[in-house]
Write an enzyme that holds these catalytic residues in place. Structure first.
Site, short mmCIF file in Angstrom:
data_model
loop_
_atom_site.label_atom_id
_atom_site.label_comp_id
_atom_site.label_asym_id
_atom_site.label_seq_id
_atom_site.Cartn_x
_atom_site.Cartn_y
_atom_site.Cartn_z
N ARG A 195 -8.48 18.51 23.45
CA ARG A 195 -7.23 18.43 24.17
C ARG A 195 -6.83 16.93 24.32
O ARG A 195 -7.78 16.02 24.69
CB ARG A 195 -7.34 18.78 25.48
CG ARG A 195 -6.08 18.99 26.08
CD ARG A 195 -6.21 19.65 27.72
NE ARG A 195 -6.13 21.09 27.50
CZ ARG A 195 -5.21 21.80 27.89
NH1 ARG A 195 -4.16 21.57 28.45
NH2 ARG A 195 -5.41 22.97 27.71
N ASP A 220 -4.12 13.79 22.44
CA ASP A 220 -2.54 13.27 21.43
C ASP A 220 -2.67 14.02 20.02
O ASP A 220 -1.80 14.19 19.54
CB ASP A 220 -2.64 11.88 21.46
CG ASP A 220 -1.91 11.40 22.51
OD1 ASP A 220 -1.53 12.00 23.71
OD2 ASP A 220 -1.65 10.09 22.83
N ASP A 238 0.72 -1.29 -0.03
CA ASP A 238 -0.12 -0.10 -0.07
C ASP A 238 0.87 1.34 -0.10
O ASP A 238 0.43 2.33 -0.67
CB ASP A 238 -1.05 0.18 1.21
CG ASP A 238 -2.22 -0.89 1.04
OD1 ASP A 238 -2.40 -1.25 0.02
OD2 ASP A 238 -2.56 -1.38 2.00
N GLY A 239 1.92 1.28 0.84
CA GLY A 239 2.89 2.23 0.66
C GLY A 239 3.42 2.74 -0.65
O GLY A 239 3.75 3.90 -0.85
N ASN A 295 -5.32 8.43 2.32
CA ASN A 295 -5.52 7.83 3.42
C ASN A 295 -6.04 8.85 4.69
O ASN A 295 -7.18 8.79 4.93
CB ASN A 295 -4.46 7.09 4.11
CG ASN A 295 -4.25 5.60 3.62
OD1 ASN A 295 -5.19 5.33 2.76
ND2 ASN A 295 -3.27 4.74 3.84
N GLU A 296 -5.12 9.65 4.92
CA GLU A 296 -5.51 10.33 6.11
C GLU A 296 -4.61 11.63 6.10
O GLU A 296 -3.46 11.75 5.54
CB GLU A 296 -5.88 9.71 7.28
CG GLU A 296 -4.33 9.46 8.03
CD GLU A 296 -3.78 8.22 7.45
OE1 GLU A 296 -2.77 8.60 7.03
OE2 GLU A 296 -4.23 6.98 7.57
P1 NAD Z 1 3.89 1.36 7.22
O1 NAD Z 1 4.93 0.63 6.37
O2 NAD Z 1 3.79 1.83 8.41
O3 NAD Z 1 2.55 0.58 6.96
C1 NAD Z 1 1.22 0.71 7.56
C2 NAD Z 1 0.30 -0.26 7.28
O4 NAD Z 1 -0.84 0.12 6.85
C3 NAD Z 1 0.73 -1.32 6.12
O5 NAD Z 1 0.51 -2.60 6.40
C4 NAD Z 1 -0.24 -0.94 5.01
O6 NAD Z 1 -0.61 -2.23 4.18
C5 NAD Z 1 -1.42 -0.38 5.56
N1 NAD Z 1 -2.30 0.23 5.21
C6 NAD Z 1 -1.97 1.38 4.08
N2 NAD Z 1 -3.08 2.13 3.66
C7 NAD Z 1 -4.06 0.91 4.04
C8 NAD Z 1 -5.41 1.47 4.08
N3 NAD Z 1 -5.82 2.26 3.30
N4 NAD Z 1 -6.35 0.13 4.59
C9 NAD Z 1 -5.76 -0.62 5.20
N5 NAD Z 1 -4.28 -0.75 5.43
C10 NAD Z 1 -3.70 0.11 5.02
O7 NAD Z 1 3.37 2.79 6.33
P2 NAD Z 1 3.01 2.99 4.76
O8 NAD Z 1 3.07 1.71 3.88
O9 NAD Z 1 3.87 4.18 4.25
O10 NAD Z 1 1.50 3.45 5.06
C11 NAD Z 1 1.37 4.80 5.63
C12 NAD Z 1 -0.05 4.81 6.35
O11 NAD Z 1 0.38 3.86 7.52
C13 NAD Z 1 -0.68 6.06 6.86
O12 NAD Z 1 -1.62 6.51 5.76
C14 NAD Z 1 -1.53 5.39 7.88
O13 NAD Z 1 -2.83 4.98 7.76
C15 NAD Z 1 -0.87 4.29 8.46
N6 NAD Z 1 -0.55 4.08 9.52
C16 NAD Z 1 -1.17 3.50 10.65
C17 NAD Z 1 -0.74 3.52 12.06
C18 NAD Z 1 -1.64 2.60 13.07
O14 NAD Z 1 -2.52 1.82 12.57
N7 NAD Z 1 -1.68 2.81 14.37
C19 NAD Z 1 -0.07 4.39 12.51
C20 NAD Z 1 0.69 5.19 11.73
C21 NAD Z 1 0.57 5.01 10.23
#
Ligand code: NAD
Length: 266
Positions: free
Chosen positions: A149, A151, A46-47, A123-124
């Site tokens: 207030r 994180d 996905d990244g 994504n977000e």
């Molecule tokens: P990363 O390598 O940390 O991977 C994050 C995971 O999120 C991977 O397993 C990826 O397959 C999954 N992912 C990404 N988009 C997704 C989606 N739309 N639906 C379901 N799973 C999804 O980081 P990355 O690959 O560069 O992806 C960045 C994304 O990581 C950010 O957009 C954010 O959504 C996610 N993220 C998640 C958390 C968490 O779940 N606590 C924390 C930080 C970032």
């Protein structure tokens, strides 16, 4: 003839697959065009697709994305390496369907800059404080809704609702709903501070405006990028006019993807 490019995550396996896909498509007479591709094929996870989306976010109307995953099943990367020959024939020979998903528009205004910064997220967007709790007013459709207030806050698209938003207890939204979701990260709730405590889903044209109150050194992330930590005045989020386009060659309904990713096969 269609113009295409293939993006790899950069590991050996993805690079080898990238070369194979590239040479198959060239054999079919398609044109490799890194700058103005009509189709972007990503190989990795996905990244890799998120990265490709940002690489081509200035020509979304003319670009369709398709993702092959070389790790575990991805939300955006849903083809497996064994299906590469089939996929290449589909791309070269068959008319394909386009599925459009909503995007998040983020407008960041700075205290000492006239021009706002406009970004798109697949994504977000998240907003956290650089130090201590984030204190931010949350305005919805022009009215103050609450003072947050805690994180931080996460504002996601429907297709991003299965990513960070899900980890925060947000709902999974079908991407046919042109909406954004605001989810809290560990809000402080007591007799002094009060937030709604539930994720909010906003329809198109309803704007969520965040104004950091305690200090302006906030950390803003857009998908996998960490972007901003300077004198931020406000961050405005809403459903973008633009959409992302995915090429669909077979049905793979969203709920099936959710099931396969989070629950597993029956
Ligand atoms: P990363 O390598 O940390 O991977 C994050 C995971 O999120 C991977 O397993 C990826 O397959 C999954 N992912 C990404 N988009 C997704 C989606 N739309 N639906 C379901 N799973 C999804 O980081 P990355 O690959 O560069 O992806 C960045 C994304 O990581 C950010 O957009 C954010 O959504 C996610 N993220 C998640 C958390 C968490 O779940 N606590 C924390 C930080 C970032």
């Amino acid at each position: 003839m269609m113009k295409f490019t293939v993006k790899s995550r950069g590991d050996d396996f993805s690079n080898t697959l990238q070369q194979r896909v590239m040479s198959y498509l060239l054999d079919f007479g398609l044109i490799h065009d890194e700058k103005d591709p009509e189709m972007v094929i990503t190989i990795g996870g996905d990244g890799t697709l998120l990265q490709a989306f940002h690489d081509y976010s200035d020509r979304l109307e003319d670009t369709a994305f398709v993702g092959i995953h070389t790790g575990h099943l991805g939300f955006y990367a849903d083809w497996v390496p064994d299906e590469v020959e089939k996929l290449v024939i589909h791309i070269a020979k068959t008319p394909y369907q386009i599925v459009e998903y909503p995007l998040l528009e983020v407008v960041i205004r700075h205290i000492d800059q006239k021009e706002p910064e406009r970004l798109l997220a697949l994504n977000e967007c998240t907003i956290k404080s650089m130090e201590g709790s984030l204190v931010s007013s949350v305005e919805i459709k022009g009215d103050t809704f609450e003072i947050f207030r805690g994180d931080g806050l996460c504002i996601s698209t429907p297709s991003g609702s299965t990513a960070y938003n899900k980890a925060l207890g947000g709902a999974i939204l079908h991407p046919s709903l042109a909406s954004i979701q605001v989810a809290e990260m560990a809000s402080i709730n007591n007799r002094v501070y009060r937030t709604v405590g539930s994720p909010l889903v906003l329809p198109q044209h309803h704007t969520c405006l965040l104004k950091p109150l305690n200090e302006r050194e906030v950390q803003v992330t857009i998908d996998h990028y960490t972007l901003e930590h300077r004198r931020v005045k406000s961050i405005q989020c809403r459903v973008a006019e633009e959409k992302v386009r995915f090429a669909r060659f077979r049905p793979f309904p969203f709920w099936k993807r959710v099931k396969e990713s989070f629950i597993g096969g029956s």
